[in-house]
Design an enzyme around this catalytic site. Structure first.
Site, short mmCIF file in Angstrom:
data_model
loop_
_atom_site.label_atom_id
_atom_site.label_comp_id
_atom_site.label_asym_id
_atom_site.label_seq_id
_atom_site.Cartn_x
_atom_site.Cartn_y
_atom_site.Cartn_z
N GLY A 112 -0.56 0.51 -1.02
CA GLY A 112 -1.23 -0.13 -2.17
C GLY A 112 -2.03 0.83 -3.04
N ASN B 32 -2.50 5.76 0.69
CA ASN B 32 -2.48 4.56 1.52
C ASN B 32 -1.52 3.51 0.94
OD1 ASN B 32 -3.21 2.77 3.53
ND2 ASN B 32 -5.41 3.12 3.28
N GLU C 139 10.07 5.73 -2.40
CA GLU C 139 10.16 5.37 -0.99
C GLU C 139 11.29 4.35 -0.79
OE1 GLU C 139 6.74 3.29 0.53
OE2 GLU C 139 6.41 4.90 1.94
N GLN D 175 9.94 3.59 12.94
CA GLN D 175 9.52 4.94 12.56
C GLN D 175 10.66 5.95 12.73
OE1 GLN D 175 7.02 5.71 10.82
NE2 GLN D 175 5.91 3.77 11.00
N TYR E 53 6.31 -5.29 11.54
CA TYR E 53 5.02 -5.94 11.32
C TYR E 53 4.85 -7.16 12.22
CZ TYR E 53 3.25 -3.17 7.40
OH TYR E 53 2.74 -2.16 6.63
N GLU F 44 3.77 -7.61 4.28
CA GLU F 44 2.46 -6.95 4.40
C GLU F 44 1.28 -7.90 4.42
OE1 GLU F 44 3.76 -2.92 1.96
OE2 GLU F 44 2.60 -4.51 0.96
N GLY G 41 -0.87 2.88 -5.22
CA GLY G 41 -0.25 3.04 -6.54
C GLY G 41 0.75 4.17 -6.62
N GLU H 135 8.13 10.26 -3.07
CA GLU H 135 7.09 9.34 -2.58
C GLU H 135 7.06 9.38 -1.06
OE1 GLU H 135 7.64 5.37 -4.00
OE2 GLU H 135 5.86 4.61 -2.99
N THR I 92 3.93 3.32 -8.77
CA THR I 92 3.52 3.27 -10.19
C THR I 92 3.36 4.69 -10.73
OG1 THR I 92 2.32 1.24 -9.66
CG2 THR I 92 1.85 2.26 -11.80
C1 LIG Z 1 6.70 7.97 5.92
C2 LIG Z 1 6.34 6.53 6.13
C3 LIG Z 1 6.23 5.59 5.11
C4 LIG Z 1 5.87 4.38 5.75
C5 LIG Z 1 5.62 3.10 5.27
N1 LIG Z 1 5.28 2.14 6.17
C6 LIG Z 1 5.06 0.77 5.68
C7 LIG Z 1 3.78 0.66 4.89
C8 LIG Z 1 4.13 -0.35 3.81
O1 LIG Z 1 3.90 -1.67 4.28
C9 LIG Z 1 5.63 -0.20 3.60
C10 LIG Z 1 5.98 0.59 2.34
O2 LIG Z 1 5.26 1.77 2.27
O3 LIG Z 1 6.12 0.49 4.75
C11 LIG Z 1 5.18 2.41 7.54
O4 LIG Z 1 4.84 1.49 8.30
N2 LIG Z 1 5.44 3.64 8.02
C12 LIG Z 1 5.78 4.63 7.14
N3 LIG Z 1 6.07 5.94 7.35
#
Ligand SMILES: Cc1cc2cn([C@H]3C[C@H](O)[C@@H](CO)O3)c(=O)nc2[nH]1
Length: 224
Positions: free
Chosen positions: A19, A17, A40, A69, A58, A160, A21, A92, A24
């Protein structure tokens, strides 16, 4: 350094999910010269030719989620296909969490229109059918939604701060469906679960457990 005799590296996906980690965890493996780390590409999503797609998504998901996406999927595919000289590759997230977690949630919530979902899903099916993507192990940083909610507030990544607990709960159950209940057959790699509720001081022991699994399996692959 181990020289890989195979054509491709032992590939590990680090999933979890927001956050939980992941970054890290991936950076913990900087100490090993035999492992390539692919974190990522959030910075690419925050600045595509000057556009912050993450913030746009967001702020107005109905308008920007599809665009965001689509670009995430392309950056993930680039990472899957990026050649590495090391016998092990740690990545990641993936095209799979893109489809099974984030896009799936947007479809269920109606954030994206069914026609937009159909286009994203056709792209995913095309990639899955036509482009070889190898995954040997998935490390699942399994965290309680309320724990990651607090971490996101502390981390204070500006885009976020509006992420509600309900979104994290929905993403958590989609990760559980995929990685615990194994409801999707397209990515059959074994899953190594890490208790990601542990805080930084305690989690190093958990990392050691995965270190052993990753490096041992990597040696097996290299020595095959
Ligand atoms: C593969 C994938 C990663 C990913 C991350 N995110 C968002 C969630 C976090 O706020 C930010 C970094 O992971 O990007 C998203 O909305 N859709 C995603 N799809």
């Amino acid at each position: 350094a181990m020289t890989s005799i195979n054509s491709r590296p032992f590939t590990v996906l680090v999933e979890g999910n927001i956050g939980s980690g992941k970054t890290t965890f991936v950076e913990h493996f900087k100490q090993f010269e035999d492992i390539s780390l692919l974190t990522e590409p959030v910075e690419e999503w925050r600045n595509l030719r000057g556009w912050n797609l993450l913030d746009l998504m967001y702020k107005d998901p109905a308008k920007w989620a599809m665009t965001f996406q689509s670009y995430v999927a392309m950056t993930m595919l680039e990472m899957h296909r990026r050649p590495t000289s090391t016998p092990v590759k740690l990545m990641e997230r993936s095209i799979y969490s893109a489809r099974y977690c984030f896009v799936e949630h947007m479809r269920k919530e109606g954030t994206i229109h069914p026609a937009q979902f159909a286009v994203l899903d056709e792209w995913f099916r095309f990639i899955d059918r036509e482009i070889p993507i190898e995954v040997d192990l998935i490390v699942y940083l399994r965290a309680t939604p309320s724990v990651v909610y607090e971490r996101i507030r502390k981390r204070a990544r500006s885009e976020e701060q509006c992420v509600p607990l309900s979104y994290l709960e929905a993403l958590h159950s989609l990760h559980e469906d995929w990685l615990v209940n194994r409801t999707h057959a397209e990515c059959p790699a074994p899953v190594l679960m890490i208790d990601a509720d542990l805080d930084l001081s305690q989690i190093t022991e958990e990392y050691k457990k995965s270190e052993h699994q990753i490096l041992r399996q990597a040696v097996n692959v290299v020595m095959q």
